[in-house]
Design a protein around this motif. Structure first.
Motif, PDB file in Angstrom:
ATOM      1  N   HIS A  32      11.487  26.200  33.952  1.00  5.07           N
ATOM      2  CA  HIS A  32      12.103  26.925  35.054  1.00  5.07           C
ATOM      3  C   HIS A  32      11.147  27.934  35.677  1.00  5.07           C
ATOM      4  O   HIS A  32      11.155  28.126  36.895  1.00  5.07           O
ATOM      5  CB  HIS A  32      13.385  27.610  34.569  1.00  5.07           C
ATOM      6  N   ASN A  57      17.405  33.487  33.496  1.00  3.03           N
ATOM      7  CA  ASN A  57      17.322  32.313  32.628  1.00  3.03           C
ATOM      8  C   ASN A  57      16.217  32.498  31.596  1.00  3.03           C
ATOM      9  O   ASN A  57      16.420  32.298  30.398  1.00  3.03           O
ATOM     10  CB  ASN A  57      17.079  31.068  33.519  1.00  3.03           C
ATOM     11  N   MET A  76      23.903  29.797  34.342  1.00  2.00           N
ATOM     12  CA  MET A  76      23.203  28.572  34.752  1.00  2.00           C
ATOM     13  C   MET A  76      24.027  27.784  35.762  1.00  2.00           C
ATOM     14  O   MET A  76      23.497  26.924  36.469  1.00  2.00           O
ATOM     15  CB  MET A  76      22.860  27.700  33.542  1.00  2.00           C
ATOM     16  N   ILE A 111      30.281  24.534  33.788  1.00  2.00           N
ATOM     17  CA  ILE A 111      28.929  24.069  34.092  1.00  2.00           C
ATOM     18  C   ILE A 111      28.970  22.744  34.847  1.00  2.00           C
ATOM     19  O   ILE A 111      28.282  22.548  35.857  1.00  2.00           O
ATOM     20  CB  ILE A 111      28.114  23.919  32.789  1.00  2.00           C
ATOM     21  N   ALA A 124      27.817  22.090  38.718  1.00  2.00           N
ATOM     22  CA  ALA A 124      26.823  21.081  39.085  1.00  2.00           C
ATOM     23  C   ALA A 124      27.396  20.151  40.145  1.00  2.00           C
ATOM     24  O   ALA A 124      26.719  19.787  41.119  1.00  2.00           O
ATOM     25  CB  ALA A 124      26.385  20.301  37.842  1.00  2.00           C
ATOM     26  N   HIS A 163      21.711  19.888  34.228  1.00  2.00           N
ATOM     27  CA  HIS A 163      22.661  20.989  34.067  1.00  2.00           C
ATOM     28  C   HIS A 163      24.024  20.475  33.639  1.00  2.00           C
ATOM     29  O   HIS A 163      24.635  21.005  32.711  1.00  2.00           O
ATOM     30  CB  HIS A 163      22.764  21.790  35.371  1.00  2.00           C
TER      31      HIS A 163
END
Lengths: 154, 662, 184
Positions: free
Chosen positions: B263, B357, B408, B462, B466, B502
């Motif tokens: 990242h 992150n 995230m 999550i 996404a 993700h």
């Protein structure tokens, strides 16, 4: 001589070499489901000394069985979870506790997540503070503006 | 003869690696034109080095395949009756052979840099190859001096001592290659970091070059860890999949940092920021891989996975470790201050979310690091023997992971440079509402245990985030569906890979949370009796003796019943390997894709009752589906045109990218 | 600040080196578990004699009574344990020298020891008294985690030393003898 001894030790103790065929014998279980559940929970907190990094609840080694039996005896006799763990720790030391107790030796361990996070957060703060000190880029020149307009038109 | 050939090839590889670590470096120091000839030796020696290590590895594999027991390593770790698959995989099922595999992967990586790094600037490429050559030289020397896999034994043993039966398993057979691919892959990122420090230059192009290597290593590491945990799940026989064993932690730590590196390299590429940190991450990620090697092979750790080992080897690896890690960090201390930060950097922005992150991933890695090594250092410093077990790790890592999981989901929705957090959250309001409704319904109607409920809610959050990201990008519902589809096809692979990875984390998390509510049944059964676990009813139909090429055992038959009809049979086994005097359990697992029915048999009493242990693990397969999808996400990203053809020359630096008006 | 990682690495490497050299000297053992019983009195117990073997059983009172005169060795052993056989000659020597050695025949929930008497007959019996720990409970009270384990009890009935694993000639010379001399 050392190597020979080691080989002998390994040959002698098949129980040491078997990492896991963990299966609790139902005959060991306590009749009271609540007590049995407590005994399982305590078992998961106690390290099996002969099998390395397993709890006695996960191991089928003879010693693990003996300890499971003792845990159940103590639970059935009315001991609290702490008392049972203290009973075993009294004989085998803090080494058997999978959750290390909080004391002078382990205080740094237990504090480590907070310390690391605080240190990291401070570092990030310092980073942003330094970044703010850096002057923003000079405004675009006429030529650049024209080029940008051309690019975004494409 | 073949073993000697292997030995000889390994010695030649050492010489080539030594040349590879010196000549190109000298060439690069002389400059692009004067040192061109010396720099050109880099790729040549790297390729030759890779060829000779491959030859050496092939020779060892051959010795295992034909059961040449005059080779000590084969005699100690193989057996003539072992199935061919495990003869071959046994090549790396021991210390010496696994070192050779490690070397092979390192050599192939540096060969790959030599062959595929065509568009790298000559000096950078020369330096990267030289650093890889140095690492290879050190470990080749270690292998040849302390762990030569080609030693002969006399007198010739009649047969081998066999491989640990736990390793005679397809899951574990292929676990080390992936893991090493991951560990060694981080060496390439490390070499790029060192080369950049030597050059004194880190820019967007560097970020772009280092990313594919990190991605590839990360994918392999993800798969390797996944395979290992899958193996533990079905082989160790009590349905656990992660034990916070020191050796597992040793593989988790580089994974956590490699994830962070993945990242932060994006930030370097897009914003030319976080350069110093990214360099440090690349060094630390490989350092932790080396630390794992040291811990597993030196004997300082107490672990089921550790190789039988001696402190002599430990000292050798420690010296290598000190030179590699210490040297690179000294280089870092010397050169990193000159890497000037550029441009503005706002906390609420895509790059800001990536900083968060990195903070959380690095923290979780540090927590695992402290917990893993604390017992050793407590013993050394205070003489106190303590154990840091799963309860500590769960308690310490959990509070770091929850904000990571929450964040995230939001991060990818924030634009670069300057973002409006509320706007991003507003885009997630549908997802948040669904998660809230789900959580309330779940707690009210299904199960009251808080932790699994939190796990499911986060997993859903999550995945939905996404999905929101994807839907927004293709303007789903706002433009005709066919147009959305066209947009989806046009999305950069890097973006698609990120969305997949993700979502995969969410899927994996759901599986882990599912283990928290999994019911089990441990019971004594006579043939003909039935029992239940979760929604299932099973009948025990007795035991039978079975045998394999190098083992004998007992298999139980459990028949799955649905409304009195027989639906399926499960056949859990207990095996005994006489040569190694070891017993193993082979769990029988019937998976529906949404849940696993997991059965193990234990001992049979004199009264004819057999201990049967049953688990019903809802969502358990998703742990590995999620893991594989993470790797798939990584691979999709890797196939991005930008990374493949990628890496345009540094020309961009001169023609400064025009910053958009603010 | 940039030198911090390098310094931390140096410190860690130093620590690891200390561990490794400690492992070579034997002062650092990541596998051994120290005894919690050292410095504490012998736990209370009373064990029956080994059936079919002409030696009395063993209780904590027996240990205390003998220890008043001179330090006592208490040895947990089993006939299926090969290291027990390795250290057996050492115990025969102690017995011949008149050092009191008490045996506790080790059983666990999974492993009993039907071969104990045959083993003693074949290799010799160094023990003044032998107790049979059928439930494994006394072993747990002593903090035993495998056989052989040997304890030395001083004249006040306090456990002074514990060895997990066989007593080799080196351990005898370096640890047992000096301790026995200082305690008597």
């Amino acid at each position: 001589m050392r190597a020979l001894l080691l080989a002998l030790l390994l040959a002698a103790a098949p129980a040491l070499a078997i990492p896991a065929k963990a299966i609790v014998d139902p005959r060991e279980m306590l009749p009271d489901p609540a007590q049995e559940e407590r005994a399982r929970a305590i078992g998961k907190e106690l390290r099996c000394l002969v099998c390395q990094n397993q709890s006695i609840d996960d191991s089928n080694a003879g010693l693990a069985r003996d300890l499971r039996r003792i845990v159940r005896e103590r639970v059935a006799a009315g001991d609290s979870n702490e008392q049972v763990i203290a009973f075993v720790t009294d004989r085998y030391g803090d080494y058997v506790r999978l959750t290390p107790p909080l004391n002078a030796v382990t205080v740094a361990l237990w504090a480590s997540p907070a310390i690391v996070l605080a240190f990291g957060a401070l570092a990030v703060l310092a980073f942003y503070r330094r970044r703010r000190a850096i002057a923003p880029p000079p405004p675009l020149t006429e030529e650049e503006r024209a080029r940008l307009a051309r690019l975004s038109a494409e | 003869m073949i073993p000697e050939l292997g030995h000889f090839a390994l010695v030649l590889a050492l010489l080539l690696a030594a040349a590879q670590s010196i000549l190109p470096l000298v060439g690069a120091a002389r400059g692009e034109t004067r040192g061109a000839l010396l720099m050109a030796t880099g790729p040549t020696t790297a390729v030759a080095h890779a060829l000779f290590v491959s030859l050496s590895f092939g020779c060892l594999m051959w010795s295992f395949a034909v059961s040449d027991f005059s080779v000590e390593n084969v005699a100690q770790n193989s057996h003539s009756l072992k199935p061919m698959l495990y003869k071959i995989t046994g090549t790396w099922g021991n210390h010496e052979g696994s070192m050779l595999l490690w070397l092979l992967i390192l050599a192939l990586s540096s060969g790959a840099v030599a062959v595929f790094g065509q568009n790298l600037p000559a000096t950078l490429k020369a330096r990267v190859l030289a650093v890889l050559g140095m690492v290879a030289t050190g470990f080749l020397l270690f292998t040849l001096v302390t762990s030569n896999p080609f030693n002969r034994v006399w007198p010739l043993p009649e047969d081998g001592q066999d491989l640990n039966p736990l390793l005679q398993d397809p899951g574990l057979a292929f676990h080390p290659p992936f893991l090493y691919l991951g560990y060694v892959g981080t060496a390439v990122a490390f070499a790029f970091a060192c080369a950049a420090l030597i050059e004194g230059r880190v820019d967007a192009a560097w970020g772009r070059w280092v990313r594919p290597w990190t991605l590839a290593a990360w994918c392999a590491l993800t798969l390797g860890i996944g395979l290992g945990s899958w193996w533990a799940y079905y082989e160790l026989g009590w349905g656990g999949f992660w034990f916070w064993d020191p050796v597992e932690n040793a593989s988790l730590m580089p994974w956590l940092l490699a994830t962070a590196l993945l990242h932060s390299a994006i930030v370097v590429e897009k914003r030319e920021a976080l350069k110093v940190w990214t360099i440090l991450l690349a060094i630390l990620t490989f350092s932790l891989s080396l630390l794992g090697t040291f811990l597993v092979r030196s004997g300082v750790l107490n672990s089921v996975h550790a190789f039988a080992n001696d402190p002599e080897r430990g000292v050798f690896i420690l010296i290598l470790l000190a030179i590699t890690v210490g040297g690179s960090l000294l280089l870092f201390a010397w050169r990193a201050p000159s890497l000037e930060p550029k441009g503005i950097f706002a906390p609420i922005s895509r790059e800001g979310s990536l900083v968060l992150n990195n903070l959380l991933l690095a923290t979780s890695c540090a927590v695992v690091f402290v917990g893993t090594l604390y017992p050793l250092f407590a013993d050394l410093a205070f003489g106190a023997r303590i154990t840091v077990g799963p309860p500590f790790f769960n308690a310490a890592v959990f509070p770091v992971f929850v904000p990571l999981m929450v964040a995230m989901a939001v991060g990818p929705l924030l634009p670069w440079k300057r973002a409006d957090l509320w706007a991003a959250l507003a885009r997630l309001r549908l997802a948040a509402a669904i998660v809230l409704v789900f959580a309330v319904l779940y707690i009210a109607a299904v199960d009251r245990r808080l932790l699994p409920a939190l796990g499911f809610a986060l997993a859903l959050w999550i995945v939905l985030a996404a999905a929101t990201d994807l839907a927004d990008r293709i303007r789903l519902g706002r433009i005709p569906f066919a147009e959305s589809l066209a947009r989806a096809r046009g999305l950069p692979r890097g973006i698609v890979g990120g969305i997949i990875a993700h979502a995969a984390v969410g899927i994996c998390l759901a599986g882990i949370a599912g283990k928290g509510i999994a019911p089990e049944r441990i019971t004594l059964m006579r043939p003909g009796e039935t029992t239940t676990v979760g929604p299932h009813t099973l009948r025990f139909d007795g035991l039978r003796d079975i045998s394999g090429p190098n083992w004998r055992g007992t298999a139980g038959t459990l028949t799955l019943l649905r409304d009195g009809r027989e639906v399926a049979t499960l056949s859990p086994q207990r095996r005994f390997y006489p040569v190694q005097r070891m017993s193993t359990t082979e769990a029988a697992i019937r998976t529906s894709g949404v849940a696993d029915l997991y059965a193990v048999i234990g001992e049979t009493s004199e009264e004819g009752q057999t201990v049967v242990r049953l688990h019903w693990n809802p969502l358990a397969p998703w742990i590995w589906v999620g893991t594989v999808l993470m790797a798939v996400g990584g691979l999709v990203s890797l196939s991005d045109r930008r990374l493949r053809v990628g890496a345009p020359a540094r020309r961009r630096r001169e023609a400064a990218v025009p910053a958009p008006a603010e | 600040m940039f030198a911090l990682p390098a310094l931390a690495t140096l410190a860690a490497a130093g620590g690891f080196y200390a561990m490794l050299s400690g492992m070579r000297r034997g002062s650092f053992d990541p596998r051994g578990v120290p005894s919690a019983l050292v410095g504490r009195p012998v736990p209370e117990f009373a064990l029956a004699p080994l059936p079919g073997w002409d030696k009395p059983g063993l209780s904590s009172a027996d240990i205390a009574a003998t220890a008043r005169a001179r330090p006592v060795l208490v040895n947990f052993w089993a006939s299926w344990c090969v290291p027990c056989l390795v250290e057996h000659p050492q115990f025969m020597r102690y017995a011949a020298e008149g050092i009191p050695v008490f045996g506790i025949n080790y059983h666990t929930g999974t492993q009993t020891d039907p071969g104990a008497t045959a083993w003693l007959r074949r290799h010799g019996d160094p023990f003044a008294r032998i107790g049979i720990d059928i439930t494994g409970r006394v072993a747990v009270d002593f903090g035993v985690y495998g056989v052989p384990e040997t304890y030395i009890v001083d004249r006040t009935g306090i456990i002074r030393w514990r060895m997990a694993g066989p007593i080799t000639p080196e351990i005898d010379a370096e640890q047992v003898r000096p301790l026995l001399r200082s305690l008597s």
